[in-house]
Design a protein around this motif. Structure first.
Motif, PDB file in Angstrom:
ATOM      1  N   TYR A   1     -24.098  33.260  27.859  1.00  0.00           N
ATOM      2  CA  TYR A   1     -24.398  32.500  26.890  1.00  0.00           C
ATOM      3  C   TYR A   1     -25.464  32.808  25.689  1.00  0.00           C
ATOM      4  O   TYR A   1     -25.271  32.395  24.603  1.00  0.00           O
ATOM      5  CB  TYR A   1     -24.561  30.853  27.453  1.00  0.00           C
TER       6      TYR A   1
ATOM      7  N   ASP B   1     -24.480  32.872  21.944  1.00  0.00           N
ATOM      8  CA  ASP B   1     -25.202  32.133  20.741  1.00  0.00           C
ATOM      9  C   ASP B   1     -25.685  33.012  19.925  1.00  0.00           C
ATOM     10  O   ASP B   1     -25.642  32.744  18.534  1.00  0.00           O
ATOM     11  CB  ASP B   1     -26.501  31.258  21.603  1.00  0.00           C
TER      12      ASP B   1
ATOM     13  N   VAL C   1     -23.212  33.857  17.056  1.00  0.00           N
ATOM     14  CA  VAL C   1     -23.033  32.766  15.966  1.00  0.00           C
ATOM     15  C   VAL C   1     -23.969  32.962  14.785  1.00  0.00           C
ATOM     16  O   VAL C   1     -23.723  32.711  13.916  1.00  0.00           O
ATOM     17  CB  VAL C   1     -23.000  31.504  16.859  1.00  0.00           C
TER      18      VAL C   1
ATOM     19  N   GLU D   1     -30.839  40.591  20.850  1.00  0.00           N
ATOM     20  CA  GLU D   1     -30.742  39.303  21.278  1.00  0.00           C
ATOM     21  C   GLU D   1     -31.984  38.438  21.086  1.00  0.00           C
ATOM     22  O   GLU D   1     -32.139  37.270  20.822  1.00  0.00           O
ATOM     23  CB  GLU D   1     -29.938  38.967  22.457  1.00  0.00           C
TER      24      GLU D   1
ATOM     25  N   ARG E   1     -32.678  34.679  19.697  1.00  0.00           N
ATOM     26  CA  ARG E   1     -32.811  33.630  20.598  1.00  0.00           C
ATOM     27  C   ARG E   1     -33.758  32.070  20.083  1.00  0.00           C
ATOM     28  O   ARG E   1     -33.289  31.048  19.996  1.00  0.00           O
ATOM     29  CB  ARG E   1     -33.518  33.787  21.908  1.00  0.00           C
TER      30      ARG E   1
ATOM     31  N   THR F   1     -31.521  29.525  17.844  1.00  0.00           N
ATOM     32  CA  THR F   1     -30.017  29.135  18.258  1.00  0.00           C
ATOM     33  C   THR F   1     -29.911  27.982  18.054  1.00  0.00           C
ATOM     34  O   THR F   1     -28.520  27.190  17.886  1.00  0.00           O
ATOM     35  CB  THR F   1     -29.701  29.779  19.620  1.00  0.00           C
ATOM     36  N   LYS F   2     -30.846  26.904  18.224  1.00  0.00           N
ATOM     37  CA  LYS F   2     -30.731  25.461  17.965  1.00  0.00           C
ATOM     38  C   LYS F   2     -30.958  24.941  16.538  1.00  0.00           C
ATOM     39  O   LYS F   2     -31.067  23.862  16.559  1.00  0.00           O
ATOM     40  CB  LYS F   2     -31.785  24.770  18.991  1.00  0.00           C
TER      41      LYS F   2
ATOM     42  N   GLN G   1     -31.392  28.618  10.028  1.00  0.00           N
ATOM     43  CA  GLN G   1     -31.578  29.819  10.677  1.00  0.00           C
ATOM     44  C   GLN G   1     -31.741  30.706   9.546  1.00  0.00           C
ATOM     45  O   GLN G   1     -32.542  31.793   9.578  1.00  0.00           O
ATOM     46  CB  GLN G   1     -30.120  30.178  11.241  1.00  0.00           C
TER      47      GLN G   1
ATOM     48  N   ASN H   1     -21.170  23.114  12.919  1.00  0.00           N
ATOM     49  CA  ASN H   1     -21.995  23.822  13.610  1.00  0.00           C
ATOM     50  C   ASN H   1     -20.933  24.566  14.522  1.00  0.00           C
ATOM     51  O   ASN H   1     -19.863  24.019  15.202  1.00  0.00           O
ATOM     52  CB  ASN H   1     -22.869  23.243  14.594  1.00  0.00           C
TER      53      ASN H   1
ATOM     54  N   GLU I   1     -20.964  26.575  17.078  1.00  0.00           N
ATOM     55  CA  GLU I   1     -21.246  26.580  18.282  1.00  0.00           C
ATOM     56  C   GLU I   1     -20.572  25.309  18.998  1.00  0.00           C
ATOM     57  O   GLU I   1     -20.430  25.296  20.276  1.00  0.00           O
ATOM     58  CB  GLU I   1     -22.997  26.470  18.640  1.00  0.00           C
TER      59      GLU I   1
ATOM     60  N   TYR J   1     -24.096  21.373  28.089  1.00  0.00           N
ATOM     61  CA  TYR J   1     -24.326  22.010  26.608  1.00  0.00           C
ATOM     62  C   TYR J   1     -25.707  21.497  26.271  1.00  0.00           C
ATOM     63  O   TYR J   1     -26.118  20.279  26.216  1.00  0.00           O
ATOM     64  CB  TYR J   1     -23.263  21.707  25.870  1.00  0.00           C
TER      65      TYR J   1
END
Length: 297
Positions: free
Chosen positions: A100, A104, A107, A127, A131, A134-135, A141, A192, A194, A222
């Motif tokens: 995951y 993530d 994306v 990655e 990281r 991602t939220k 972003q 979004n 995701e 999630y």
């Protein structure tokens, strides 16, 4: 008295040997041999090939994440495994978290390409750099990455710098998390990617974080940002009832029954009322019975 010729020769030979040894032992007379490395310029075509191949190596995590997402979304694992997590563990040696994280990251990478690719192709190379983002919302972003590149002197920033920039933005936009464990919420997908396919679904809050909540849905858990959640404001008894329904749906869904059956369960995952109708209750009961029979056999 003169020495015989043979003895003189031997003495001369000894003196020569001693002289050689003396020279070898004298650091000042040591000879250092340096091998020259020939540098060959690349042709324009070779230089282009090198850059292309370097990009492929740098973006391997992005390709892996996109491939994993397709394998999951199209359920291409179903002929050999009951769940995506089991498939990833057996096929790639990935934990659920690893898979995951890569998805993530893919994306986020896709989003950054829209904004940042013209900037001398300064994009993430692993990655861990992605990281911390991602939220965040897509526009956040992009903002984080541009600032992180600036702080890194126009180079690909390490994860440490990205994390610091994310923290600055989170502190600037901090809002209190008022959700509670066991609360029933609706997912607001908005723009979004995701949350594709999860818009309108309901879930149970299983963990409350600073800027997000972990929500249990019909097909798993999630972590979702607060801006993508909306409380149904159910009464405590209704929340408990929905928790039971969620657990029942989740158990049957994870058993890997036919696709048509899973579609029915997915429809239950989008209810906007805190109960099942008599017919829904009856159908779910039949599926639970089938699930128990499969476990026994």
């Amino acid at each position: 008295m003169n020495s015989p010729p043979s003895r003189r020769k031997k003495a001369a030979s000894t003196d020569s040997t001693n002289e050689d040894i003396s020279q070898q032992e004298d650091p000042g007379s040591a000879t250092i041999t340096v091998t020259a490395v020939e540098v060959t310029e690349l042709t324009q075509e070779e230089q282009s090939d090198r850059l292309h191949l370097e990009r492929k190596v740098e973006r391997a995590f992005f390709e892996a994440g996109k491939a994993l997402a397709q394998l999951r979304d199209r359920k291409l694992y179903r002929s050999t495994h009951r769940t995506f997590e089991e498939y990833c563990r057996d096929r790639f040696g990935h934990s659920r978290r690893q898979s995951y994280l890569l998805m993530d990251a893919a994306v986020v990478f896709d989003n950054l390409m829209e904004k940042c690719d013209p900037m001398d192709h300064i994009l993430p190379t692993n990655e861990r750099q992605v990281r911390p983002m991602t939220k965040l919302e897509p526009h956040q972003q992009q903002e984080v990455w541009v600032k992180a590149v600036e702080q890194a002197g126009g180079k690909v920033p390490p994860a440490r710098i990205v994390k610091n920039v994310v923290q600055q933005i989170m502190e600037r936009t901090q809002a209190p998390n008022t959700y509670q464990l066991g609360e029933v919420c609706q997912i607001l997908a908005k723009d979004n990617p995701e949350l594709r396919g999860k818009g309108g679904c309901w879930g149970i809050i299983s963990q409350v974080n600073d800027f997000s909540c972990t929500v249990k849905l019909w097909d798993g858990e999630y972590t979702i940002g607060l801006q993508h959640l909306k409380s149904f404001n159910y009464l405590p008894a209704e929340c408990q009832q929905m928790q039971v329904i969620c657990d029942r749906i989740n158990r049957v869904y994870s058993s890997g029954l036919e696709e048509s059956v899973q579609k029915f369960l997915e429809s239950l995952g989008k209810l906007n009322r805190p109960y099942l109708t008599a017919l829904e209750e009856k159908l779910l009961g039949v599926l639970e019975s089938e699930y128990r029979d499969e476990k026994i056999t």
